[in-house]
Design an enzyme around this catalytic site. Structure first.
Site, short mmCIF file in Angstrom:
data_model
loop_
_atom_site.label_atom_id
_atom_site.label_comp_id
_atom_site.label_asym_id
_atom_site.label_seq_id
_atom_site.Cartn_x
_atom_site.Cartn_y
_atom_site.Cartn_z
N ARG A 37 4.50 18.09 -15.85
CA ARG A 37 5.59 17.20 -16.76
C ARG A 37 6.53 16.48 -15.62
O ARG A 37 6.97 15.49 -15.24
CB ARG A 37 5.77 17.31 -18.01
CG ARG A 37 6.84 16.29 -18.23
CD ARG A 37 7.18 16.82 -19.28
NE ARG A 37 8.39 18.02 -19.79
CZ ARG A 37 9.17 18.45 -20.75
NH1 ARG A 37 9.47 17.75 -22.11
NH2 ARG A 37 9.84 19.48 -20.53
N TYR A 89 0.09 12.68 -23.88
CA TYR A 89 -0.28 12.99 -22.55
C TYR A 89 -1.36 11.41 -22.09
O TYR A 89 -1.83 11.65 -21.33
CB TYR A 89 -1.32 14.21 -21.93
CG TYR A 89 -0.12 14.90 -22.80
CD1 TYR A 89 1.14 16.04 -21.51
CD2 TYR A 89 -0.22 15.65 -23.89
CE1 TYR A 89 1.24 17.25 -21.74
CE2 TYR A 89 0.18 17.07 -23.98
CZ TYR A 89 0.88 17.93 -23.02
OH TYR A 89 2.07 19.05 -23.59
N GLY A 90 -0.70 10.04 -22.51
CA GLY A 90 -1.66 8.73 -22.26
C GLY A 90 -0.76 8.33 -21.06
O GLY A 90 -1.15 7.05 -21.25
N ASN A 91 -0.19 9.25 -19.97
CA ASN A 91 0.39 8.30 -19.02
C ASN A 91 -0.07 8.69 -17.84
O ASN A 91 -0.66 9.70 -17.28
CB ASN A 91 2.05 9.26 -18.72
CG ASN A 91 2.73 9.38 -19.84
OD1 ASN A 91 3.22 8.42 -20.73
ND2 ASN A 91 2.83 10.39 -20.65
N ASP A 137 2.34 5.73 -22.26
CA ASP A 137 2.54 5.95 -23.65
C ASP A 137 3.94 5.41 -23.70
O ASP A 137 4.32 5.00 -23.01
CB ASP A 137 2.16 7.24 -24.20
CG ASP A 137 2.63 7.82 -24.29
OD1 ASP A 137 3.93 7.99 -23.83
OD2 ASP A 137 2.15 9.65 -23.84
N HIS A 171 1.27 -0.98 0.22
CA HIS A 171 -0.39 0.12 0.07
C HIS A 171 0.74 1.08 0.15
O HIS A 171 2.17 1.43 0.66
CB HIS A 171 -0.78 -0.06 0.48
CG HIS A 171 -0.22 -0.11 2.94
ND1 HIS A 171 0.30 0.76 3.18
CD2 HIS A 171 -0.17 -1.47 3.09
CE1 HIS A 171 0.68 0.26 4.23
NE2 HIS A 171 -0.02 -0.75 4.51
#
EC number: 5.1.3.29
Length: 140
Positions: free
Chosen positions: A107, A129-131, A30, A22
């Protein structure tokens, strides 16, 4: 082969998800993310979209309920976000429970978090920006 576990989840990814405690964080990146220079373990998931992997892992993965568990990279000033990317991720994350708020950070803050992550999964995602970062919670 195990029952009820998506074939999109590789044995390596399944092992990492099980080893995480946890508060540990994992990045689903991406295809253009500089994962190998970040430091954490890198897992390849070439050809898969982030949203498909999110949908596959969310039944196995408890999100943190004490700190923001979902983080994405904010657009650089002057750049635009494609709202359908976040919509796809929200939809994938909400298959088991309502999707928590998604926090956007710049970023370089995202890169800092990635360097401290438990692992980074490089996908075939081509969306700008697919992260996305997920923080693991306590299993009830």
């Amino acid at each position: 082969m195990l029952k009820t576990i998506s074939p999109l989840i590789s044995p390596e990814l399944l092992k990492v998800l099980a080893e995480m405690g946890h508060g540990d964080e994992i990045i689903f990146s991406d295809a253009h993310f500089p994962a190998h220079s970040m430091g954490p373990q890198v897992i390849r998931a070439d050809g898969l979209r982030v949203s498909d992997l999110l949908q596959a892992i969310i039944p196995l993965f408890e999100l943190d309920s004490y700190a923001p568990p979902v983080v994405m990279m904010a657009a650089v000033e002057g750049d635009a976000l494609d709202p359908t990317v976040e919509q796809r991720y929200r939809q994938a994350l909400s298959t088991q429970a309502p999707c928590p708020d998604i926090v956007r950070i710049d970023r370089f803050a995202f890169y800092d978090r990635a360097q401290k992550a438990f692992a980074i999964v490089i996908t075939g995602e081509c969306a700008k920006y697919g992260n996305i970062l997920l923080k693991k919670g306590v299993t009830p």
